[in-house]
Motif scaffolding. Structure first.
Motif, PDB file in Angstrom:
ATOM      1  N   GLN A   1     -11.544 -11.589 -14.942  1.00  0.00           N
ATOM      2  CA  GLN A   1     -10.292 -10.855 -14.902  1.00  0.00           C
ATOM      3  C   GLN A   1     -10.547  -9.347 -14.793  1.00  0.00           C
ATOM      4  OE1 GLN A   1      -7.856 -10.864 -18.461  1.00  0.00           O
ATOM      5  NE2 GLN A   1      -5.984 -10.903 -17.245  1.00  0.00           N
ATOM      6  N   ILE A   2     -11.527  -8.844 -15.546  1.00  0.00           N
ATOM      7  CA  ILE A   2     -11.859  -7.420 -15.454  1.00  0.00           C
ATOM      8  C   ILE A   2     -12.328  -7.076 -14.037  1.00  0.00           C
ATOM      9  CG2 ILE A   2     -13.467  -5.644 -16.242  1.00  0.00           C
ATOM     10  CD1 ILE A   2     -13.438  -6.932 -18.986  1.00  0.00           C
ATOM     11  N   THR A   3     -13.120  -7.960 -13.432  1.00  0.00           N
ATOM     12  CA  THR A   3     -13.576  -7.746 -12.061  1.00  0.00           C
ATOM     13  C   THR A   3     -12.399  -7.659 -11.098  1.00  0.00           C
ATOM     14  OG1 THR A   3     -15.647  -8.919 -12.513  1.00  0.00           O
ATOM     15  CG2 THR A   3     -14.995  -8.685 -10.205  1.00  0.00           C
ATOM     16  N   ALA A   4     -11.445  -8.592 -11.237  1.00  0.00           N
ATOM     17  CA  ALA A   4     -10.272  -8.590 -10.362  1.00  0.00           C
ATOM     18  C   ALA A   4      -9.452  -7.318 -10.535  1.00  0.00           C
ATOM     19  CB  ALA A   4      -9.411  -9.827 -10.637  1.00  0.00           C
ATOM     20  N   GLU A   5      -9.321  -6.858 -11.763  1.00  0.00           N
ATOM     21  CA  GLU A   5      -8.558  -5.636 -12.011  1.00  0.00           C
ATOM     22  C   GLU A   5      -9.230  -4.420 -11.377  1.00  0.00           C
ATOM     23  OE1 GLU A   5      -8.370  -5.617 -16.229  1.00  0.00           O
ATOM     24  OE2 GLU A   5      -6.631  -6.972 -16.356  1.00  0.00           O
ATOM     25  N   GLN A   6     -10.562  -4.357 -11.459  1.00  0.00           N
ATOM     26  CA  GLN A   6     -11.271  -3.230 -10.851  1.00  0.00           C
ATOM     27  C   GLN A   6     -11.206  -3.290  -9.330  1.00  0.00           C
ATOM     28  OE1 GLN A   6     -12.353  -0.601 -12.580  1.00  0.00           O
ATOM     29  NE2 GLN A   6     -11.426  -1.703 -14.299  1.00  0.00           N
ATOM     30  N   GLU A   7     -11.248  -4.495  -8.767  1.00  0.00           N
ATOM     31  CA  GLU A   7     -11.098  -4.635  -7.318  1.00  0.00           C
ATOM     32  C   GLU A   7      -9.701  -4.201  -6.879  1.00  0.00           C
ATOM     33  OE1 GLU A   7     -12.019  -8.706  -6.637  1.00  0.00           O
ATOM     34  OE2 GLU A   7     -14.210  -8.387  -6.608  1.00  0.00           O
ATOM     35  N   LEU A   8      -8.700  -4.490  -7.698  1.00  0.00           N
ATOM     36  CA  LEU A   8      -7.342  -4.043  -7.396  1.00  0.00           C
ATOM     37  C   LEU A   8      -7.265  -2.522  -7.389  1.00  0.00           C
ATOM     38  CD1 LEU A   8      -4.305  -4.456  -6.985  1.00  0.00           C
ATOM     39  CD2 LEU A   8      -4.085  -4.706  -9.472  1.00  0.00           C
ATOM     40  N   GLU A   9      -7.868  -1.897  -8.383  1.00  0.00           N
ATOM     41  CA  GLU A   9      -7.851  -0.433  -8.439  1.00  0.00           C
ATOM     42  C   GLU A   9      -8.590   0.165  -7.241  1.00  0.00           C
ATOM     43  OE1 GLU A   9      -7.140   3.421  -9.508  1.00  0.00           O
ATOM     44  OE2 GLU A   9      -6.184   1.557 -10.196  1.00  0.00           O
ATOM     45  N   ALA A  10      -9.693  -0.473  -6.844  1.00  0.00           N
ATOM     46  CA  ALA A  10     -10.455   0.024  -5.693  1.00  0.00           C
ATOM     47  C   ALA A  10      -9.633  -0.049  -4.413  1.00  0.00           C
ATOM     48  CB  ALA A  10     -11.755  -0.768  -5.546  1.00  0.00           C
ATOM     49  N   ILE A  11      -8.933  -1.162  -4.208  1.00  0.00           N
ATOM     50  CA  ILE A  11      -8.135  -1.289  -2.980  1.00  0.00           C
ATOM     51  C   ILE A  11      -6.924  -0.377  -3.016  1.00  0.00           C
ATOM     52  CG2 ILE A  11      -6.685  -3.205  -3.725  1.00  0.00           C
ATOM     53  CD1 ILE A  11      -8.218  -2.684  -0.247  1.00  0.00           C
ATOM     54  N   ARG A  12      -6.371  -0.128  -4.205  1.00  0.00           N
ATOM     55  CA  ARG A  12      -5.254   0.814  -4.315  1.00  0.00           C
ATOM     56  C   ARG A  12      -5.697   2.223  -3.892  1.00  0.00           C
ATOM     57  NH1 ARG A  12      -3.952  -0.062  -9.191  1.00  0.00           N
ATOM     58  NH2 ARG A  12      -2.089  -1.346  -8.884  1.00  0.00           N
ATOM     59  N   ARG A  13      -6.868   2.615  -4.359  1.00  0.00           N
ATOM     60  CA  ARG A  13      -7.385   3.929  -3.968  1.00  0.00           C
ATOM     61  C   ARG A  13      -7.693   3.979  -2.478  1.00  0.00           C
ATOM     62  NH1 ARG A  13     -11.714   5.319  -8.865  1.00  0.00           N
ATOM     63  NH2 ARG A  13     -10.240   5.037 -10.617  1.00  0.00           N
ATOM     64  N   ARG A  14      -8.187   2.865  -1.945  1.00  0.00           N
ATOM     65  CA  ARG A  14      -8.495   2.855  -0.510  1.00  0.00           C
ATOM     66  C   ARG A  14      -7.231   2.946   0.328  1.00  0.00           C
ATOM     67  NH1 ARG A  14     -11.446  -1.812   3.225  1.00  0.00           N
ATOM     68  NH2 ARG A  14     -11.609  -0.481   5.090  1.00  0.00           N
ATOM     69  N   VAL A  15      -6.173   2.275  -0.104  1.00  0.00           N
ATOM     70  CA  VAL A  15      -4.904   2.357   0.621  1.00  0.00           C
ATOM     71  C   VAL A  15      -4.429   3.802   0.704  1.00  0.00           C
ATOM     72  CG1 VAL A  15      -2.447   1.774   0.493  1.00  0.00           C
ATOM     73  CG2 VAL A  15      -4.161  -0.011   0.183  1.00  0.00           C
ATOM     74  N   VAL A  16      -4.482   4.504  -0.425  1.00  0.00           N
ATOM     75  CA  VAL A  16      -4.066   5.910  -0.434  1.00  0.00           C
ATOM     76  C   VAL A  16      -4.945   6.735   0.498  1.00  0.00           C
ATOM     77  CG1 VAL A  16      -3.823   7.968  -1.874  1.00  0.00           C
ATOM     78  CG2 VAL A  16      -3.126   5.736  -2.767  1.00  0.00           C
ATOM     79  N   LYS A  17      -6.265   6.485   0.441  1.00  0.00           N
ATOM     80  CA  LYS A  17      -7.193   7.253   1.283  1.00  0.00           C
ATOM     81  C   LYS A  17      -6.954   6.980   2.765  1.00  0.00           C
ATOM     82  CE  LYS A  17     -10.962   5.819   2.702  1.00  0.00           C
ATOM     83  NZ  LYS A  17     -12.288   5.198   2.941  1.00  0.00           N
ATOM     84  N   GLU A  18      -6.827   5.700   3.135  1.00  0.00           N
ATOM     85  CA  GLU A  18      -6.667   5.341   4.547  1.00  0.00           C
ATOM     86  C   GLU A  18      -5.345   5.862   5.106  1.00  0.00           C
ATOM     87  OE1 GLU A  18      -8.835   4.092   6.453  1.00  0.00           O
ATOM     88  OE2 GLU A  18     -10.348   3.260   5.096  1.00  0.00           O
ATOM     89  N   ILE A  19      -4.271   5.768   4.321  1.00  0.00           N
ATOM     90  CA  ILE A  19      -2.984   6.277   4.790  1.00  0.00           C
ATOM     91  C   ILE A  19      -3.044   7.791   4.962  1.00  0.00           C
ATOM     92  CG2 ILE A  19      -0.575   6.648   4.115  1.00  0.00           C
ATOM     93  CD1 ILE A  19      -0.553   3.894   2.891  1.00  0.00           C
ATOM     94  N   THR A  20      -3.614   8.476   3.994  1.00  0.00           N
ATOM     95  CA  THR A  20      -3.715   9.932   4.080  1.00  0.00           C
ATOM     96  C   THR A  20      -4.554  10.351   5.278  1.00  0.00           C
ATOM     97  OG1 THR A  20      -3.520  10.105   1.669  1.00  0.00           O
ATOM     98  CG2 THR A  20      -4.403  12.006   2.845  1.00  0.00           C
ATOM     99  N   SER A  21      -5.689   9.689   5.454  1.00  0.00           N
ATOM    100  CA  SER A  21      -6.576  10.033   6.567  1.00  0.00           C
ATOM    101  C   SER A  21      -5.898   9.778   7.911  1.00  0.00           C
ATOM    102  CB  SER A  21      -7.871   9.224   6.462  1.00  0.00           C
ATOM    103  OG  SER A  21      -8.707   9.459   7.570  1.00  0.00           O
ATOM    104  N   ALA A  22      -5.285   8.587   8.067  1.00  0.00           N
ATOM    105  CA  ALA A  22      -4.636   8.265   9.341  1.00  0.00           C
ATOM    106  C   ALA A  22      -3.456   9.184   9.613  1.00  0.00           C
ATOM    107  CB  ALA A  22      -4.186   6.799   9.339  1.00  0.00           C
ATOM    108  N   TYR A  23      -2.691   9.496   8.586  1.00  0.00           N
ATOM    109  CA  TYR A  23      -1.515  10.365   8.751  1.00  0.00           C
ATOM    110  C   TYR A  23      -1.938  11.769   9.190  1.00  0.00           C
ATOM    111  CZ  TYR A  23       2.769  12.911   7.545  1.00  0.00           C
ATOM    112  OH  TYR A  23       3.880  13.721   7.580  1.00  0.00           O
ATOM    113  N   LEU A  24      -2.896  12.351   8.487  1.00  0.00           N
ATOM    114  CA  LEU A  24      -3.323  13.712   8.812  1.00  0.00           C
ATOM    115  C   LEU A  24      -4.009  13.764  10.180  1.00  0.00           C
ATOM    116  CD1 LEU A  24      -4.687  14.871   5.328  1.00  0.00           C
ATOM    117  CD2 LEU A  24      -2.464  15.374   6.373  1.00  0.00           C
TER     118      LEU A  24
END
Length: 459
Positions: free
Chosen positions: A337-360
């Motif tokens: 469960q801890i692994t799944a939660e950390q993977e969720l946080e990692a993908i959340r950060r990646r979503v923000v990064k990818e959207i910001t990068s593509a937008y700019l």
């Protein structure tokens, strides 16, 4: 600088502008003027039926639903029918006999309380949602990959036409220098410089042809057939701009809609349900059993009159000790469960990064397109002026080569910027959770079979 030199320079610039206007109006535009028979939307439709990644994602989502249904079955009544016949031979001091016995039973068992089975069902329900979200993410990723290959193919064909056009333009300059050299109005070094450039461009043309073929094969890999049709190009009459939405809005939509993020959220839910199911190994189970039995076999396998029995019972099973395996399984599931939660946080950060990068990047490319068009117009004027000046001996071949290179560099930069813009828009839509079909349809509206692109060829 004398007034006569300034006046002469002005005359050259006016002549260059007039010559450029005439060549633009009269010269065919090469590949960009052709009528193309397929576009991005058509290839997208084909890829939905042929791309192995897309087909595998459909199967994955369907498998998730079936696994959920399998887990649900453990919550429903379990009914079994048993039938058997025996040949029995008995010997004693009083009798020796052989006979056949028959036994029929129907048993129904329904769990009234089984925490392990219930939480296991909840786990597979979450996994089914995860499979659906993963399938959507795989399809979105495949869509961006298709678009990248589409515009890579266009870029490769652009490069081929640009190399050919630059070679023709340089050849014309070489012919002009040859004529001047015969009149002893040009130096041998000018002639050799231009000849070397023509030979180099001929070699580059072979490499460009190879790259164009390779890029077409990359498209064929996705759609499952050779792509021989000409590809629609970006129209000249469209303003390439990102949506007026702010970056914060894009990020907020991505957090809410991105399928990869949703898949990981379902993964966390599944890990939580698996943990609760593991803890259920410490809980008692309560079940209801109904049975009906018919037999002619009695005590000690003795032949007896046929007997019909009907039983209803409630059973409780309490686990006491399993060697510590249940507790160890719970501890392992907690770490999962801890692994799944950390993977969720990692993908959340990646979503923000990818959207910001593509937008700019898309915004920057949109602004760069206008500047690139202006740079191309200036480079065209400079090249025409240099060619005219060469006839009058005011510049040498190196100056002409530089102006030609600058013009074709500007052409490449403009086309590259346009393709980067469109690709980044699709990437932005993907990470923001937009439906792939809608994204492709909106981008496809920027393409036209009759588009002249940016006039790849040069006079």
């Amino acid at each position: 600088m004398s007034a006569s030199a300034v006046l002469l320079g002005g005359v050259f610039m006016l002549a260059a502008g007039a010559a450029l206007a005439q060549t633009i109006a009269a010269t065919p535009t090469g590949v960009s003027a052709s009528t193309f028979s397929t576009d991005l939307m058509q290839l997208y439709r084909e890829s939905r039926l042929e791309d192995p990644r897309v087909l595998a994602s459909y199967a994955q989502a369907q498998a998730g639903k079936e696994h959920q249904r399998e887990a649900m079955g453990a919550l429903f009544p379990q009914v079994s029918l048993n039938a058997g016949t025996n040949r029995i031979h008995q010997e004693s001091d009083l009798v020796e006999q052989s006979y056949d016995s028959e036994n029929y039973s129907l048993v129904l068992r329904q769990y009234l309380y089984n925490k392990t089975a219930w939480e296991n069902y909840q786990k597979f329900k979450s996994l089914a949602r995860q499979s659906e979200s993963q399938a959507l993410d795989a399809q979105a990723e495949a869509t961006v990959d298709l678009a990248e290959r589409y515009f890579t193919a266009l870029a490769a064909e652009d490069e081929l036409e640009l190399v050919r056009a630059e070679r023709r333009t340089t050849q014309k300059s070489l012919d002009r220098v040859n004529a001047l050299y015969e009149k002893q109005l040009a130096m041998i070094t000018d002639q050799l410089d231009l000849k070397a450039r023509v030979d180099l461009l001929a070699a580059q043309e072979l490499d460009a042809q190879n790259q164009a073929s390779i890029s077409r094969e990359a498209l064929a890999e996705i759609v499952g057939r050779p792509v021989k049709e000409k590809l629609n190009r970006i129209r000249d009459d469209v303003q390439l701009r990102v949506s007026a939405q702010s970056l914060e809005t894009w990020v907020r939509e991505g957090i809410a809609l991105n399928p990869a993020l949703k898949a990981n959220e379902s993964g966390v839910e599944a890990a939580g349900a698996a943990l609760r199911s593991g803890k259920g190994g410490h809980y008692p189970t309560l079940s209801l059993t109904l049975s009906a039995q018919q037999t002619n076999e009695g005590y000690n396998n003795a032949l007896a009159p046929r007997t019909d029995s009907y039983v209803a019972g409630i059973g409780v099973q309490v686990p006491l000790y399993s060697g510590g395996s249940t507790s160890a399984r719970v501890r392992g599931l907690y770490q999962d469960q801890i692994t799944a939660e950390q993977e969720l946080e990692a993908i959340r950060r990646r979503v923000v990064k990818e959207i910001t990068s593509a937008y700019l990047t898309a915004n920057s490319s949109g602004e760069k397109i206008s500047a690139s068009r202006n740079a191309l117009a200036s480079a065209q004027l400079s090249r025409v002026a240099a060619e005219k000046a060469l006839d009058y001996g005011m510049v040498n071949a190196v100056d002409v080569l530089t102006s030609v290179r600058n013009e074709f560099r500007a052409r490449r930069d403009l086309l590259k910027t346009q393709y980067e813009f469109v690709t980044n828009v699709l990437t932005l839509n993907r990470w923001a959770g937009k439906l792939p079909a809608e994204s492709v349809e909106s981008v496809n509206g920027w393409l036209s079979p009759g588009s002249s692109s940016q006039k790849l060829t040069s006079p």
